[in-house]
Structures are given as C-alpha cells and as structure tokens.
Write a protein that holds these residues in place. Structure first.
Motif, PDB file in Angstrom:
ATOM      1  N   VAL A 149      -2.974   2.312  -5.845  1.00 59.91           N
ATOM      2  CA  VAL A 149      -2.332   2.035  -4.561  1.00 59.91           C
ATOM      3  C   VAL A 149      -1.422   3.209  -4.217  1.00 59.91           C
ATOM      4  CG1 VAL A 149      -0.756   0.539  -3.285  1.00 59.91           C
ATOM      5  CG2 VAL A 149      -2.395  -0.457  -4.893  1.00 59.91           C
ATOM      6  N   VAL A 150      -1.524   3.682  -2.995  1.00 59.17           N
ATOM      7  CA  VAL A 150      -0.606   4.709  -2.486  1.00 59.17           C
ATOM      8  C   VAL A 150       0.499   4.001  -1.715  1.00 59.17           C
ATOM      9  CG1 VAL A 150      -0.367   6.818  -1.133  1.00 59.17           C
ATOM     10  CG2 VAL A 150      -2.508   6.337  -2.323  1.00 59.17           C
ATOM     11  N   PHE A 151       1.731   4.395  -1.960  1.00 57.20           N
ATOM     12  CA  PHE A 151       2.899   3.690  -1.418  1.00 57.20           C
ATOM     13  C   PHE A 151       3.830   4.695  -0.759  1.00 57.20           C
ATOM     14  CE2 PHE A 151       7.359   2.664  -2.129  1.00 57.20           C
ATOM     15  CZ  PHE A 151       7.473   1.378  -1.617  1.00 57.20           C
ATOM     16  N   THR A 152       4.291   4.389   0.441  1.00 61.38           N
ATOM     17  CA  THR A 152       5.294   5.213   1.105  1.00 61.38           C
ATOM     18  C   THR A 152       6.390   4.310   1.668  1.00 61.38           C
ATOM     19  OG1 THR A 152       4.463   5.188   3.388  1.00 61.38           O
ATOM     20  CG2 THR A 152       3.421   6.733   1.857  1.00 61.38           C
ATOM     21  N   VAL A 153       7.603   4.842   1.767  1.00 57.89           N
ATOM     22  CA  VAL A 153       8.706   4.084   2.341  1.00 57.89           C
ATOM     23  C   VAL A 153       9.602   5.045   3.120  1.00 57.89           C
ATOM     24  CG1 VAL A 153      10.056   4.299   0.212  1.00 57.89           C
ATOM     25  CG2 VAL A 153      10.639   2.517   1.869  1.00 57.89           C
ATOM     26  N   ARG A 154      10.076   4.611   4.271  1.00 57.77           N
ATOM     27  CA  ARG A 154      11.061   5.375   5.042  1.00 57.77           C
ATOM     28  C   ARG A 154      11.976   4.379   5.745  1.00 57.77           C
ATOM     29  NH1 ARG A 154       9.959   5.710  10.599  1.00 57.77           N
ATOM     30  NH2 ARG A 154       7.891   4.960  11.196  1.00 57.77           N
ATOM     31  N   HIS A 155      13.222   4.756   5.889  1.00 61.76           N
ATOM     32  CA  HIS A 155      14.176   3.861   6.537  1.00 61.76           C
ATOM     33  C   HIS A 155      14.113   4.054   8.050  1.00 61.76           C
ATOM     34  CE1 HIS A 155      16.560   7.590   6.213  1.00 61.76           C
ATOM     35  NE2 HIS A 155      17.180   7.156   7.302  1.00 61.76           N
ATOM     36  N   ILE A 156      14.079   2.939   8.771  1.00 59.54           N
ATOM     37  CA  ILE A 156      14.168   2.951  10.232  1.00 59.54           C
ATOM     38  C   ILE A 156      15.634   2.855  10.643  1.00 59.54           C
ATOM     39  CG2 ILE A 156      13.535   1.716  12.342  1.00 59.54           C
ATOM     40  CD1 ILE A 156      10.989   0.853  10.915  1.00 59.54           C
ATOM     41  N   SER A 157      16.365   2.047   9.896  1.00 59.23           N
ATOM     42  CA  SER A 157      17.820   1.944  10.019  1.00 59.23           C
ATOM     43  C   SER A 157      18.339   1.632   8.618  1.00 59.23           C
ATOM     44  CB  SER A 157      18.200   0.827  11.015  1.00 59.23           C
ATOM     45  OG  SER A 157      17.932  -0.436  10.449  1.00 59.23           O
ATOM     46  N   PRO A 158      19.642   1.649   8.390  1.00 54.38           N
ATOM     47  CA  PRO A 158      20.142   1.361   7.038  1.00 54.38           C
ATOM     48  C   PRO A 158      19.715   0.006   6.499  1.00 54.38           C
ATOM     49  CG  PRO A 158      21.867   2.381   8.340  1.00 54.38           C
ATOM     50  CD  PRO A 158      20.737   2.105   9.290  1.00 54.38           C
ATOM     51  N   THR A 159      19.344  -0.917   7.364  1.00 51.24           N
ATOM     52  CA  THR A 159      18.971  -2.257   6.890  1.00 51.24           C
ATOM     53  C   THR A 159      17.501  -2.586   7.126  1.00 51.24           C
ATOM     54  OG1 THR A 159      19.683  -3.210   9.008  1.00 51.24           O
ATOM     55  CG2 THR A 159      21.295  -3.172   7.195  1.00 51.24           C
ATOM     56  N   ILE A 160      16.715  -1.644   7.607  1.00 48.94           N
ATOM     57  CA  ILE A 160      15.283  -1.880   7.837  1.00 48.94           C
ATOM     58  C   ILE A 160      14.494  -0.687   7.300  1.00 48.94           C
ATOM     59  CG2 ILE A 160      13.451  -2.228   9.541  1.00 48.94           C
ATOM     60  CD1 ILE A 160      15.477  -3.494  11.380  1.00 48.94           C
ATOM     61  N   VAL A 161      13.447  -0.975   6.512  1.00 49.75           N
ATOM     62  CA  VAL A 161      12.556   0.076   6.018  1.00 49.75           C
ATOM     63  C   VAL A 161      11.129  -0.243   6.439  1.00 49.75           C
ATOM     64  CG1 VAL A 161      14.005   0.646   4.031  1.00 49.75           C
ATOM     65  CG2 VAL A 161      12.180  -1.049   3.782  1.00 49.75           C
ATOM     66  N   ALA A 162      10.338   0.806   6.638  1.00 46.88           N
ATOM     67  CA  ALA A 162       8.914   0.666   6.919  1.00 46.88           C
ATOM     68  C   ALA A 162       8.154   1.078   5.672  1.00 46.88           C
ATOM     69  CB  ALA A 162       8.513   1.525   8.106  1.00 46.88           C
ATOM     70  N   ILE A 163       7.349   0.150   5.137  1.00 47.85           N
ATOM     71  CA  ILE A 163       6.575   0.413   3.928  1.00 47.85           C
ATOM     72  C   ILE A 163       5.098   0.422   4.295  1.00 47.85           C
ATOM     73  CG2 ILE A 163       5.859  -0.520   1.697  1.00 47.85           C
ATOM     74  CD1 ILE A 163       8.712  -1.475   1.296  1.00 47.85           C
ATOM     75  N   SER A 164       4.406   1.488   3.914  1.00 41.81           N
ATOM     76  CA  SER A 164       2.978   1.634   4.181  1.00 41.81           C
ATOM     77  C   SER A 164       2.234   1.771   2.863  1.00 41.81           C
ATOM     78  CB  SER A 164       2.710   2.862   5.053  1.00 41.81           C
ATOM     79  OG  SER A 164       3.413   2.778   6.274  1.00 41.81           O
ATOM     80  N   THR A 165       1.093   1.100   2.753  1.00 39.99           N
ATOM     81  CA  THR A 165       0.281   1.162   1.539  1.00 39.99           C
ATOM     82  C   THR A 165      -1.178   1.402   1.914  1.00 39.99           C
ATOM     83  OG1 THR A 165       0.009  -1.250   1.531  1.00 39.99           O
ATOM     84  CG2 THR A 165       1.798  -0.337   0.192  1.00 39.99           C
ATOM     85  N   CYS A 166      -1.909   1.953   0.963  1.00 40.32           N
ATOM     86  CA  CYS A 166      -3.329   2.205   1.156  1.00 40.32           C
ATOM     87  C   CYS A 166      -3.974   2.329  -0.225  1.00 40.32           C
ATOM     88  CB  CYS A 166      -3.544   3.483   1.968  1.00 40.32           C
ATOM     89  SG  CYS A 166      -5.247   3.725   2.541  1.00 40.32           S
ATOM     90  N   HIS A 167      -5.292   2.252  -0.278  1.00 37.87           N
ATOM     91  CA  HIS A 167      -5.998   2.423  -1.536  1.00 37.87           C
ATOM     92  C   HIS A 167      -7.340   3.101  -1.273  1.00 37.87           C
ATOM     93  CE1 HIS A 167      -8.801  -0.900  -0.601  1.00 37.87           C
ATOM     94  NE2 HIS A 167      -7.737  -1.501  -0.072  1.00 37.87           N
ATOM     95  N   PRO A 168      -7.924   3.762  -2.264  1.00 37.24           N
ATOM     96  CA  PRO A 168      -9.217   4.419  -2.064  1.00 37.24           C
ATOM     97  C   PRO A 168     -10.275   3.427  -1.583  1.00 37.24           C
ATOM     98  CG  PRO A 168      -8.242   5.137  -4.120  1.00 37.24           C
ATOM     99  CD  PRO A 168      -7.377   4.021  -3.608  1.00 37.24           C
ATOM    100  N   GLY A 169     -10.997   3.807  -0.558  1.00 35.26           N
ATOM    101  CA  GLY A 169     -12.010   2.923   0.021  1.00 35.26           C
ATOM    102  C   GLY A 169     -11.526   2.159   1.231  1.00 35.26           C
ATOM    103  N   ALA A 170     -10.208   2.141   1.474  1.00 32.40           N
ATOM    104  CA  ALA A 170      -9.665   1.426   2.634  1.00 32.40           C
ATOM    105  C   ALA A 170      -9.971   2.201   3.916  1.00 32.40           C
ATOM    106  CB  ALA A 170      -8.168   1.228   2.476  1.00 32.40           C
ATOM    107  N   THR A 171     -10.017   1.482   5.031  1.00 37.85           N
ATOM    108  CA  THR A 171     -10.294   2.118   6.330  1.00 37.85           C
ATOM    109  C   THR A 171      -9.019   2.398   7.119  1.00 37.85           C
ATOM    110  OG1 THR A 171     -10.614  -0.072   7.324  1.00 37.85           O
ATOM    111  CG2 THR A 171     -12.568   1.063   6.463  1.00 37.85           C
TER     112      THR A 171
END
Length: 376
Positions: free
Chosen positions: A168-190
């Motif tokens: 699983v590939v995982f990324t995280v970035r903060h939108i504000s100090p109390t909200i984060v956006a987490i994105s995930t993906c895996h090989p074979g996903a579209t």
C-alpha cells in the motif's frame, strides 16, 4: 684405542647438538603457535573485522579464542547503500559504507523523476511534469506503474515491495492544523483513494518524510513531534495524545525541523533528533505505556538516516555497530558521516552537520541485492 674414544666423543657431542637443535626448533614452533593463539582479543577483533564471512567462519575453528573473536564481529547482514541522484545525466552512484566503495549504474528509466521513498530494494518515484507515480527496482530494472497523482507537499511511503498483495502506498498532508487529507493506492488499482480526517489534536505534516509502516499501521511524525497513526485495516486516523520527545533547548535552532529522522526496527518506532555538531538523541516509542524513552545504546544495532527513508541493521561489521550513519559523505566520497554511541562522538571530527544545507532529493539509502555480480 684413543681414536675409538675420540670417535665416540664426537658422535656423542653430535647427538647432543642435534638434540639441542631439535629442542630449539620445537620450542620455536610452540612459541609461534602460542603467539598466534594468545593474541589480545582487541587485535583479533581488528583482524576478523576485515575478513569476509567465509574466511571468518574458517578462522573460527582454529581455537576457542579465535572462535569467540570471530563470532563477535561476524557479519551476516549487508548494510544499505547510499544512492545518489545526479542533477544531469543518467549515471547513478551507489556508495557501500561497509566496504567504502562506490559503484556506478546507468538508469535512463529514471530521467525526469524525483525519488520519494525506498524499501526492500524498491524505489518510489514521481515525475512532476506528468504526475506519474511508479515503483522501480534499479537492480532488476522492473517497473510497476501506479495511477497518476499529484504529489506536492505530501509525505509518502509504502508498506512493502510491490510484488506482495499487501503493498500500500500512503500519503498524508495537512489541510489545516485539525484536518489532514490521506491518500492511498496499491499496485493494480485504477485510482487513488483520498479521505479527509478530523484530528483531535493539531497535526502539521513534516517537511520531509518522517513516516514508517509497522504491523499494519503507518506512523507519521508531525513538524512539532506529535505522532499520527493510520490503521490500514480499519482505515482510521488518530493523533496520539503522546507528548513529543523532549530535547535540549539548543536543538531548536536554525533548520531544527530538518534534522529529524524516523525508522522502524523489529516492531519498534525510533526517532533520531540532531542539531549541528551536538550529539544526536535517539528515542524509542513505548506503545504500551505511551512515552518516548531516550536510548543510550543501540545494543549493536546500526541506523542509517536520510531525509526520505531511514533503515536499521544488525550483525554488521564490529566497527559499524552501535552507530548512526547519515547520508553525507566526506573525504571525496570515502567516508560517511557517522556517530558512535560507544565513543560519544562523530566520525570524522569537526565536520559540518547542518542538515539544512543538504538537498533532500540528493540521495537515499537503498537495500542492495544479495547477488552483486549481476550489475557490478
């Protein structure tokens, strides 16, 4: 009669001389054997450190002392290599800190790419112009493509090699100090899956990767030292109410946020804090009691720290144990900057350790293949 006596005396003196010569030779041989078998352990360690694993095993059967010395420095693991990304061209250098050797590898497949993370000998790369994200193994030349995704300010990591279905590939970035956006993906996903999560505690994502995967969780260290945890199975996010590791005030100087490194070792989460030429401080997370414990020794372990991913090893050469190796090389590429917890000092001395001066995308630690003959 007189001549017979003289002959007997001559024969007797010849025998005595021969016996003395044999005795001297025997004593000399015994002395030589005693000298080799009774060498000081410190000297034996210095000798065995320089032997290959095969020669180490052969030498260990000579006697008990040699066996003890050989086993104490025996290398049954290989250190990661430091891979350099050139500003121009396709020639990449790989530095082996154990042998202090540099190898070259031409990789035109990586042209226009930026390194993001590495694990199990695989690189995760990103092409900013096309938003292409892909895995690449520089030793086997295998490529595994992922859906396009814009990686701008996210910190990113992956759980294991893309050959496994648990990758699983995982990324995280903060939108504000109390909200984060987490994105995930895996090989074979579209496509990538992105979800916004609300934090109970403030979490501002770090400048560079302070993120590791351990036992089905991604652990992320924030800019100010708070720890966020993402559960891969339940897809939940939580910022732990765990105070950041305590450091001396002089650690919070210029570029203090860049001198932090995070890694995992046998289920333990470790954090390294550095500041200029001050001695680094290493903390281990006690998950049961929820506190950071400062480590005074690594118990023979070796840590390899870089901005984008850090690693740990055991059973390396004796001179590398209980040390931290950083992604800076001095003396014309002949020696990594390292810190010995045994000697409480940096090697080499009086070198600049301002991590803010280094380009984080300049190099990264990577696991070399078991068989080196295929590309060297």
């Amino acid at each position: 009669m007189g001549g017979r006596k003289r002959r007997k005396v001559k024969l007797l003196s010849a025998r005595v001389a021969d016996d003395k010569r044999r005795t001297r030779m025997k004593k000399k041989a015994m002395l030589e054997m005693q000298t080799w078998s009774d060498l000081p352990l410190e000297l034996l360690h210095l000798i065995f450190i320089r032997l290959s694993l095969e020669d180490n095993i052969r030498s260990s059967i000579a006697c008990k002392r040699w066996n003890t010395a050989a086993i104490s420095v025996r290398v049954v693991n290989q250190s990661p290599w430091l891979m350099y990304f050139p500003k121009f061209g396709n020639m990449y250098e790989l530095y082996d800190p154990a042998q202090r050797k540099t190898y070259s590898l031409e990789l035109p497949e990586l042209y226009g790419s930026r390194v993001c993370y590495t694990k199990d000998g695989w690189l995760l790369l990103y092409r900013p112009r096309t938003n292409r994200v892909f895995f690449f193994n520089p030793f086997s030349r295998e490529v595994v493509k992922l859906p396009r995704f814009e990686l701008t300010y996210q910190i990113v990591a992956f759980s294991c090699a893309p050959a496994f279905n648990t990758c699983v590939v995982f990324t995280v970035r903060h939108i504000s100090p109390t909200i984060v956006a987490i994105s995930t993906c895996h090989p074979g996903a579209t496509e990538w899956v992105t979800v916004n999560y609300q934090n109970r505690l403030p979490f501002v994502s770090s400048i560079w990767n302070k993120i590791v995967c351990c036992n089905g969780f991604f652990f992320c260290l924030s800019l100010t030292g708070w720890l966020g945890v993402f559960d891969l199975l339940d897809r939940t996010w939580n910022v732990l109410s765990l105070p950041p590791p305590k450091c001396p005030e002089n650690f919070f100087e210029k570029n203090w946020w860049k001198g932090k490194f995070m890694l995992e070792h046998n289920g333990d989460i470790l954090v390294i804090y550095t500041c200029s030429s001050e001695s680094p401080i290493i903390f281990k997370l006690h998950r049961s009691n929820m506190f950071w414990q400062e480590m005074k020794t690594l118990d023979g372990m070796t840590l390899f720290a870089s901005f984008l991913s850090s690693h740990s090893r055991t059973d390396l050469p004796g001179m590398m144990r209980n040390s931290v190796y950083f992604s800076k090389v001095r003396f014309f590429g002949k020696r990594c900057i390292s810190y010995s917890l045994d000697d409480c000092r940096y090697y080499p001395r009086k070198q600049c350790h301002d991590w803010g001066e280094q380009d984080p995308f300049e190099n990264i630690w990577i696991e070399p293949p078991e068989d080196l003959s295929s590309f060297i």
